[in-house]
Design an enzyme around this catalytic site. Sequence first.
Site, PDB file in Angstrom:
ATOM      1  N   LYS A 156     -55.627  -7.097  14.209  1.00 48.88           N
ATOM      2  CA  LYS A 156     -56.923  -7.342  13.559  1.00 48.88           C
ATOM      3  C   LYS A 156     -58.003  -7.200  14.632  1.00 48.88           C
ATOM      4  O   LYS A 156     -58.456  -8.192  15.211  1.00 48.88           O
ATOM      5  CB  LYS A 156     -56.916  -8.747  12.938  1.00 48.88           C
ATOM      6  CG  LYS A 156     -57.373  -8.751  11.500  1.00 48.88           C
ATOM      7  CD  LYS A 156     -57.224 -10.084  10.856  1.00 48.88           C
ATOM      8  CE  LYS A 156     -58.473 -10.517  10.137  1.00 48.88           C
ATOM      9  NZ  LYS A 156     -59.029  -9.568   9.176  1.00 48.88           N
TER      10      LYS A 156
HETATM   11  N1  PMP Z   1     -55.929  -5.943   5.286  1.00 53.40           N
HETATM   12  C1  PMP Z   1     -57.040  -6.013   6.024  1.00 53.40           C
HETATM   13  C2  PMP Z   1     -57.590  -4.747   6.611  1.00 53.40           C
HETATM   14  C3  PMP Z   1     -57.689  -7.240   6.238  1.00 53.40           C
HETATM   15  O1  PMP Z   1     -58.812  -7.304   6.970  1.00 53.40           O
HETATM   16  C4  PMP Z   1     -57.162  -8.409   5.657  1.00 53.40           C
HETATM   17  C5  PMP Z   1     -57.849  -9.734   5.862  1.00 53.40           C
HETATM   18  N2  PMP Z   1     -57.378 -10.349   7.009  1.00 53.40           N
HETATM   19  C6  PMP Z   1     -55.986  -8.301   4.893  1.00 53.40           C
HETATM   20  C7  PMP Z   1     -55.389  -7.053   4.717  1.00 53.40           C
HETATM   21  C8  PMP Z   1     -55.356  -9.517   4.299  1.00 53.40           C
HETATM   22  O2  PMP Z   1     -54.799 -10.297   5.318  1.00 53.40           O
HETATM   23  P1  PMP Z   1     -54.648 -11.868   5.169  1.00 53.40           P
HETATM   24  O3  PMP Z   1     -53.935 -12.089   3.891  1.00 53.40           O
HETATM   25  O4  PMP Z   1     -53.837 -12.245   6.358  1.00 53.40           O
HETATM   26  O5  PMP Z   1     -56.005 -12.455   5.178  1.00 53.40           O
END
Ligand code: PMP
Length: 324
Positions: A156
Amino acid sequence: MKIWLDGNLQEASENRISGMTHALHYRTGVFEGIRSYAGVEESYLFRLEDHVDRLFDSAKTLRMSVPFSKTEIESAVQQVLVVNNLSNAYVRPLIFVGEGSMSLDIASSRASNSIHTLVAAWEWKSYFCEATAAGLNVQIGPWKRIFQTSGLNKVKASGFYVNSYLAYADAREAGYDEAILVEENGNLAEASASNVFIVAGTTLITPRTTAALPGITRSTIIEIARDNGFGVEIRDISIEEISQADHAFLTGTACEVTPIARINGKSSGNRTGAGVTRALAVMYQKAVRNEYMPIMRSATSEWCTPLGRNARVSERRDRIAFTE
Ligand code: PMP
Protein backbone atom coordinates in the site's frame (compact mmCIF):
# COMPACT_ATOMS: atom_id res chain seq x y z
CA MET A 1 -7.76 17.82 15.53
CA LYS A 2 -4.56 16.33 16.90
CA ILE A 3 -2.31 14.03 14.96
CA TRP A 4 0.60 11.88 16.12
CA LEU A 5 3.83 12.76 14.36
CA ASP A 6 7.14 11.04 15.12
CA GLY A 7 6.16 10.20 18.68
CA ASN A 8 4.31 13.39 19.67
CA LEU A 9 0.68 14.41 19.60
CA GLN A 10 0.23 17.87 18.10
CA GLU A 11 -2.41 20.04 16.49
CA ALA A 12 -2.68 19.18 12.79
CA SER A 13 -2.55 22.91 12.00
CA GLU A 14 0.88 23.11 13.66
CA ASN A 15 2.48 20.41 11.52
CA ARG A 16 5.23 21.75 9.36
CA ILE A 17 6.29 19.43 6.58
CA SER A 18 9.10 20.75 4.41
CA GLY A 19 8.62 21.36 0.70
CA MET A 20 11.81 19.34 0.27
CA THR A 21 10.12 16.23 1.66
CA HIS A 22 11.20 13.34 -0.57
CA ALA A 23 7.71 11.78 -0.46
CA LEU A 24 6.11 14.97 -1.77
CA HIS A 25 8.19 14.71 -4.94
CA TYR A 26 8.40 10.96 -5.45
CA ARG A 27 5.42 9.56 -3.44
CA THR A 28 7.80 7.52 -1.29
CA GLY A 29 5.29 6.76 1.44
CA VAL A 30 3.27 3.80 2.65
CA PHE A 31 -0.01 3.96 4.48
CA GLU A 32 -2.94 2.11 5.99
CA GLY A 33 -6.63 2.76 6.52
CA ILE A 34 -8.14 1.30 9.68
CA ARG A 35 -11.65 1.73 11.05
CA SER A 36 -12.85 1.91 14.63
CA TYR A 37 -16.44 1.19 15.62
CA ALA A 38 -18.54 1.89 18.69
CA GLY A 39 -20.02 -1.39 19.92
CA VAL A 40 -22.75 -1.77 22.51
CA GLU A 41 -20.42 -1.65 25.49
CA GLU A 42 -17.00 -0.91 24.06
CA SER A 43 -15.44 0.57 20.95
CA TYR A 44 -13.13 -1.50 18.80
CA LEU A 45 -10.43 -1.18 16.19
CA PHE A 46 -11.02 -3.76 13.49
CA ARG A 47 -8.04 -5.98 12.68
CA LEU A 48 -5.56 -3.45 13.97
CA GLU A 49 -2.70 -5.92 14.14
CA ASP A 50 -3.23 -7.09 10.56
CA HIS A 51 -3.23 -3.51 9.27
CA VAL A 52 -0.03 -2.67 11.15
CA ASP A 53 1.62 -5.85 9.85
CA ARG A 54 0.75 -4.82 6.29
CA LEU A 55 2.06 -1.30 6.95
CA PHE A 56 5.42 -2.69 8.02
CA ASP A 57 5.53 -5.11 5.07
CA SER A 58 4.85 -2.17 2.73
CA ALA A 59 7.61 -0.10 4.40
CA LYS A 60 10.08 -2.96 4.02
CA THR A 61 9.40 -3.20 0.30
CA LEU A 62 10.14 0.53 -0.03
CA ARG A 63 13.41 0.05 1.95
CA MET A 64 12.15 2.28 4.73
CA SER A 65 13.20 1.28 8.21
CA VAL A 66 10.41 2.34 10.53
CA PRO A 67 11.73 4.19 13.59
CA PHE A 68 8.96 2.73 15.79
CA SER A 69 7.88 -0.77 16.77
CA LYS A 70 4.56 -2.25 15.70
CA THR A 71 3.32 -1.96 19.29
CA GLU A 72 4.26 1.74 19.34
CA ILE A 73 2.29 2.37 16.14
CA GLU A 74 -0.70 0.49 17.58
CA SER A 75 -0.45 2.62 20.69
CA ALA A 76 -0.24 5.79 18.53
CA VAL A 77 -3.45 4.73 16.75
CA GLN A 78 -5.16 4.35 20.12
CA GLN A 79 -3.83 7.71 21.37
CA VAL A 80 -5.06 9.62 18.32
CA LEU A 81 -8.57 8.22 18.73
CA VAL A 82 -8.67 8.93 22.45
CA VAL A 83 -7.23 12.46 22.28
CA ASN A 84 -9.67 13.43 19.52
CA ASN A 85 -12.59 11.77 21.31
CA LEU A 86 -13.36 9.57 18.30
CA SER A 87 -14.94 6.11 18.40
CA ASN A 88 -16.54 5.65 14.95
CA ALA A 89 -13.57 6.76 12.93
CA TYR A 90 -11.10 6.13 10.14
CA VAL A 91 -7.44 6.06 11.11
CA ARG A 92 -4.61 6.80 8.70
CA PRO A 93 -1.07 5.78 9.61
CA LEU A 94 1.46 7.06 7.05
CA ILE A 95 5.21 6.45 6.94
CA PHE A 96 7.12 8.60 4.50
CA VAL A 97 10.59 9.65 3.42
CA GLY A 98 11.49 13.14 4.56
CA GLU A 99 14.26 15.59 3.82
CA GLY A 100 17.76 14.58 2.81
CA SER A 101 18.88 13.45 -0.60
CA MET A 102 16.64 14.56 -3.45
CA SER A 103 17.88 11.72 -5.62
CA LEU A 104 15.98 8.46 -5.83
CA ASP A 105 18.88 6.69 -4.16
CA ILE A 106 17.75 6.84 -0.55
CA ALA A 107 18.39 3.17 0.09
CA SER A 108 22.14 3.77 -0.18
CA SER A 109 24.10 4.18 3.04
CA ARG A 110 25.25 7.61 1.80
CA ALA A 111 21.76 9.05 1.87
CA SER A 112 20.44 10.06 5.27
CA ASN A 113 16.83 10.92 4.60
CA SER A 114 14.63 11.12 7.67
CA ILE A 115 11.73 8.66 7.90
CA HIS A 116 8.58 10.21 9.36
CA THR A 117 5.66 8.41 10.93
CA LEU A 118 2.26 10.05 11.16
CA VAL A 119 -1.10 8.86 12.47
CA ALA A 120 -4.25 10.90 11.79
CA ALA A 121 -7.92 10.04 12.36
CA TRP A 122 -11.22 11.49 11.28
CA GLU A 123 -14.90 10.64 11.06
CA TRP A 124 -15.68 9.12 7.68
CA LYS A 125 -19.20 7.76 7.85
CA SER A 126 -19.61 6.50 4.33
CA TYR A 127 -16.91 6.26 1.66
CA PHE A 128 -19.43 6.69 -1.12
CA CYS A 129 -22.25 9.16 -0.65
CA GLU A 130 -25.42 7.67 0.87
CA ALA A 131 -27.35 7.45 -2.41
CA THR A 132 -24.62 5.64 -4.31
CA ALA A 133 -23.88 3.33 -1.37
CA ALA A 134 -27.30 1.76 -2.07
CA GLY A 135 -25.86 0.45 -5.33
CA LEU A 136 -22.90 1.75 -7.31
CA ASN A 137 -22.82 2.45 -11.00
CA VAL A 138 -19.35 1.14 -11.93
CA GLN A 139 -17.22 1.48 -15.00
CA ILE A 140 -15.07 -1.57 -15.73
CA GLY A 141 -11.90 -0.83 -17.70
CA PRO A 142 -10.25 0.66 -19.64
CA TRP A 143 -7.79 1.27 -16.79
CA LYS A 144 -5.40 -1.55 -15.94
CA ARG A 145 -4.07 -2.24 -12.48
CA ILE A 146 -0.31 -1.76 -12.57
CA PHE A 147 2.39 -3.90 -10.91
CA GLN A 148 0.71 -7.22 -11.47
CA THR A 149 3.75 -9.38 -12.06
CA SER A 150 6.12 -8.06 -9.43
CA GLY A 151 4.21 -8.70 -6.21
CA LEU A 152 3.98 -4.95 -5.64
CA ASN A 153 0.18 -5.21 -5.63
CA LYS A 154 0.55 -6.33 -1.99
CA VAL A 155 2.09 -2.99 -1.07
CA LYS A 156 0.00 0.00 0.00
CA ALA A 157 2.35 2.66 -1.31
CA SER A 158 1.30 6.28 -1.86
CA GLY A 159 2.79 6.39 -5.36
CA PHE A 160 0.67 3.52 -6.63
CA TYR A 161 -2.49 5.48 -5.93
CA VAL A 162 -1.99 7.73 -8.94
CA ASN A 163 -3.21 4.70 -10.92
CA SER A 164 -6.37 4.51 -8.76
CA TYR A 165 -6.78 8.29 -8.74
CA LEU A 166 -6.80 8.53 -12.54
CA ALA A 167 -9.09 5.52 -13.05
CA TYR A 168 -11.52 6.97 -10.50
CA ALA A 169 -11.32 10.47 -11.99
CA ASP A 170 -12.06 9.15 -15.49
CA ALA A 171 -14.99 7.09 -14.22
CA ARG A 172 -16.46 10.07 -12.34
CA GLU A 173 -16.07 12.34 -15.35
CA ALA A 174 -17.91 9.75 -17.47
CA GLY A 175 -20.82 9.77 -14.98
CA TYR A 176 -19.98 6.61 -12.98
CA ASP A 177 -19.55 6.26 -9.21
CA GLU A 178 -16.44 4.09 -9.24
CA ALA A 179 -13.91 2.37 -11.50
CA ILE A 180 -12.99 -1.30 -11.57
CA LEU A 181 -9.54 -1.80 -13.02
CA VAL A 182 -8.64 -4.87 -15.05
CA GLU A 183 -5.62 -7.14 -15.30
CA GLU A 184 -3.41 -7.25 -18.37
CA ASN A 185 -5.59 -10.10 -19.74
CA GLY A 186 -8.80 -8.04 -19.37
CA ASN A 187 -10.15 -9.91 -16.34
CA LEU A 188 -11.15 -7.98 -13.22
CA ALA A 189 -8.44 -6.84 -10.81
CA GLU A 190 -10.05 -4.57 -8.21
CA ALA A 191 -11.74 -1.21 -7.81
CA SER A 192 -9.81 2.01 -7.21
CA ALA A 193 -9.58 1.36 -3.46
CA SER A 194 -11.46 -1.86 -2.81
CA ASN A 195 -11.72 -5.51 -3.83
CA VAL A 196 -14.49 -6.97 -5.96
CA PHE A 197 -16.73 -10.02 -5.44
CA ILE A 198 -19.51 -11.56 -7.47
CA VAL A 199 -22.36 -13.72 -6.19
CA ALA A 200 -23.30 -16.84 -8.18
CA GLY A 201 -26.07 -18.73 -6.39
CA THR A 202 -24.64 -19.53 -2.96
CA THR A 203 -21.03 -19.08 -4.10
CA LEU A 204 -18.87 -15.99 -3.86
CA ILE A 205 -16.18 -15.46 -6.46
CA THR A 206 -13.33 -12.98 -6.16
CA PRO A 207 -10.22 -12.49 -8.30
CA ARG A 208 -6.85 -13.81 -7.17
CA THR A 209 -4.52 -11.17 -5.79
CA THR A 210 -2.10 -11.20 -8.70
CA ALA A 211 -3.05 -7.62 -9.50
CA ALA A 212 -5.19 -6.69 -6.50
CA LEU A 213 -4.33 -5.70 -2.97
CA PRO A 214 -5.02 -8.65 -0.64
CA GLY A 215 -7.61 -6.66 1.24
CA ILE A 216 -8.24 -7.29 4.90
CA THR A 217 -11.99 -6.81 4.34
CA ARG A 218 -11.76 -9.30 1.47
CA SER A 219 -10.24 -11.91 3.78
CA THR A 220 -12.88 -11.12 6.44
CA ILE A 221 -15.71 -11.64 3.93
CA ILE A 222 -14.14 -14.88 2.69
CA GLU A 223 -13.97 -16.09 6.29
CA ILE A 224 -17.54 -15.05 7.11
CA ALA A 225 -18.86 -16.60 3.89
CA ARG A 226 -17.17 -19.94 4.61
CA ASP A 227 -18.38 -19.86 8.22
CA ASN A 228 -21.92 -19.53 6.95
CA GLY A 229 -21.83 -22.28 4.37
CA PHE A 230 -21.27 -20.19 1.23
CA GLY A 231 -18.85 -21.52 -1.35
CA VAL A 232 -15.84 -19.32 -2.12
CA GLU A 233 -13.92 -19.46 -5.38
CA ILE A 234 -10.78 -17.42 -5.99
CA ARG A 235 -10.25 -17.22 -9.73
CA ASP A 236 -10.41 -15.04 -12.84
CA ILE A 237 -13.63 -13.10 -13.46
CA SER A 238 -14.32 -11.68 -16.92
CA ILE A 239 -16.38 -8.55 -17.59
CA GLU A 240 -19.07 -10.79 -19.15
CA GLU A 241 -19.25 -12.93 -16.01
CA ILE A 242 -19.70 -10.02 -13.60
CA SER A 243 -22.29 -8.45 -15.93
CA GLN A 244 -24.42 -11.63 -15.81
CA ALA A 245 -23.80 -12.49 -12.13
CA ASP A 246 -26.56 -12.71 -9.54
CA HIS A 247 -24.94 -9.77 -7.80
CA ALA A 248 -21.61 -8.00 -7.26
CA PHE A 249 -20.13 -5.90 -4.48
CA LEU A 250 -16.98 -4.15 -3.35
CA THR A 251 -15.11 -4.62 -0.07
CA GLY A 252 -12.69 -2.32 1.71
CA THR A 253 -12.03 -0.82 5.11
CA ALA A 254 -13.44 2.53 3.97
CA CYS A 255 -16.37 1.32 1.82
CA GLU A 256 -17.05 -1.82 3.95
CA VAL A 257 -19.46 -3.94 1.80
CA THR A 258 -20.89 -1.78 -0.99
CA PRO A 259 -23.32 -3.29 -3.51
CA ILE A 260 -23.00 -2.72 -7.25
CA ALA A 261 -26.23 -1.92 -9.10
CA ARG A 262 -25.04 -1.03 -12.61
CA ILE A 263 -22.10 -2.14 -14.71
CA ASN A 264 -20.92 -0.10 -17.69
CA GLY A 265 -24.33 1.58 -17.84
CA LYS A 266 -26.51 -1.54 -17.61
CA SER A 267 -28.37 -2.66 -14.49
CA SER A 268 -26.93 -5.83 -12.99
CA GLY A 269 -27.75 -8.52 -10.45
CA ASN A 270 -31.05 -9.87 -9.20
CA ARG A 271 -33.00 -9.81 -5.93
CA THR A 272 -31.75 -13.15 -4.63
CA GLY A 273 -28.14 -12.22 -5.29
CA ALA A 274 -28.67 -8.82 -3.68
CA GLY A 275 -30.01 -10.67 -0.63
CA VAL A 276 -26.72 -12.57 -0.30
CA THR A 277 -24.75 -9.32 -0.44
CA ARG A 278 -27.06 -7.80 2.17
CA ALA A 279 -26.68 -10.79 4.50
CA LEU A 280 -22.87 -10.58 4.26
CA ALA A 281 -22.95 -6.82 4.83
CA VAL A 282 -25.02 -7.32 7.99
CA MET A 283 -22.59 -9.97 9.30
CA TYR A 284 -19.66 -7.69 8.51
CA GLN A 285 -21.25 -4.86 10.50
CA LYS A 286 -21.56 -7.29 13.42
CA ALA A 287 -18.00 -8.54 13.04
CA VAL A 288 -16.48 -5.06 13.24
CA ARG A 289 -18.35 -4.45 16.52
CA ASN A 290 -17.37 -7.79 18.05
CA GLU A 291 -20.96 -9.02 17.77
CA TYR A 292 -20.58 -11.65 15.06
CA MET A 293 -21.13 -15.21 16.21
CA PRO A 294 -19.65 -17.61 13.68
CA ILE A 295 -21.60 -20.83 13.35
CA MET A 296 -18.55 -22.99 12.89
CA ARG A 297 -15.81 -21.40 14.91
CA SER A 298 -14.89 -18.35 16.88
CA ALA A 299 -12.56 -15.86 15.26
CA THR A 300 -14.22 -12.55 15.93
CA SER A 301 -12.71 -11.76 19.29
CA GLU A 302 -9.32 -11.82 17.60
CA TRP A 303 -10.42 -9.31 14.99
CA CYS A 304 -11.48 -6.60 17.42
CA THR A 305 -9.08 -4.69 19.66
CA PRO A 306 -10.91 -2.71 22.35
CA LEU A 307 -10.17 1.02 22.24
CA GLY A 308 -7.58 1.78 24.85
CA ARG A 309 -5.83 -1.59 24.57
CA ASN A 310 -3.01 -2.75 22.33
CA ALA A 311 -3.61 -5.73 20.05
CA ARG A 312 -0.19 -7.19 20.47
CA VAL A 313 -0.37 -7.46 24.25
CA SER A 314 -3.45 -9.68 24.07
CA GLU A 315 -3.06 -13.37 23.23
CA ARG A 316 -4.08 -14.25 19.71
CA ARG A 317 -4.66 -17.83 18.79
CA ASP A 318 -5.04 -17.65 15.10
CA ARG A 319 -3.61 -15.21 12.54
CA ILE A 320 -5.73 -15.21 9.44
CA ALA A 321 -4.62 -12.17 7.48
CA PHE A 322 -4.24 -12.86 3.79
CA THR A 323 -4.97 -16.59 4.06
CA GLU A 324 -7.21 -17.92 1.35
N1 PMP B 1 -7.53 -2.38 -3.01
C1 PMP B 1 -7.00 -1.16 -2.88
C2 PMP B 1 -6.23 -0.58 -4.03
C3 PMP B 1 -7.15 -0.43 -1.69
O1 PMP B 1 -6.63 0.80 -1.56
C4 PMP B 1 -7.89 -0.99 -0.63
C5 PMP B 1 -8.08 -0.22 0.65
N2 PMP B 1 -7.04 -0.47 1.53
C6 PMP B 1 -8.43 -2.27 -0.80
C7 PMP B 1 -8.24 -2.95 -2.01
C8 PMP B 1 -9.18 -2.94 0.31
O2 PMP B 1 -8.28 -3.29 1.33
P1 PMP B 1 -8.75 -3.39 2.84
O3 PMP B 1 -9.92 -4.28 2.85
O4 PMP B 1 -7.56 -3.98 3.52
O5 PMP B 1 -9.07 -2.02 3.31
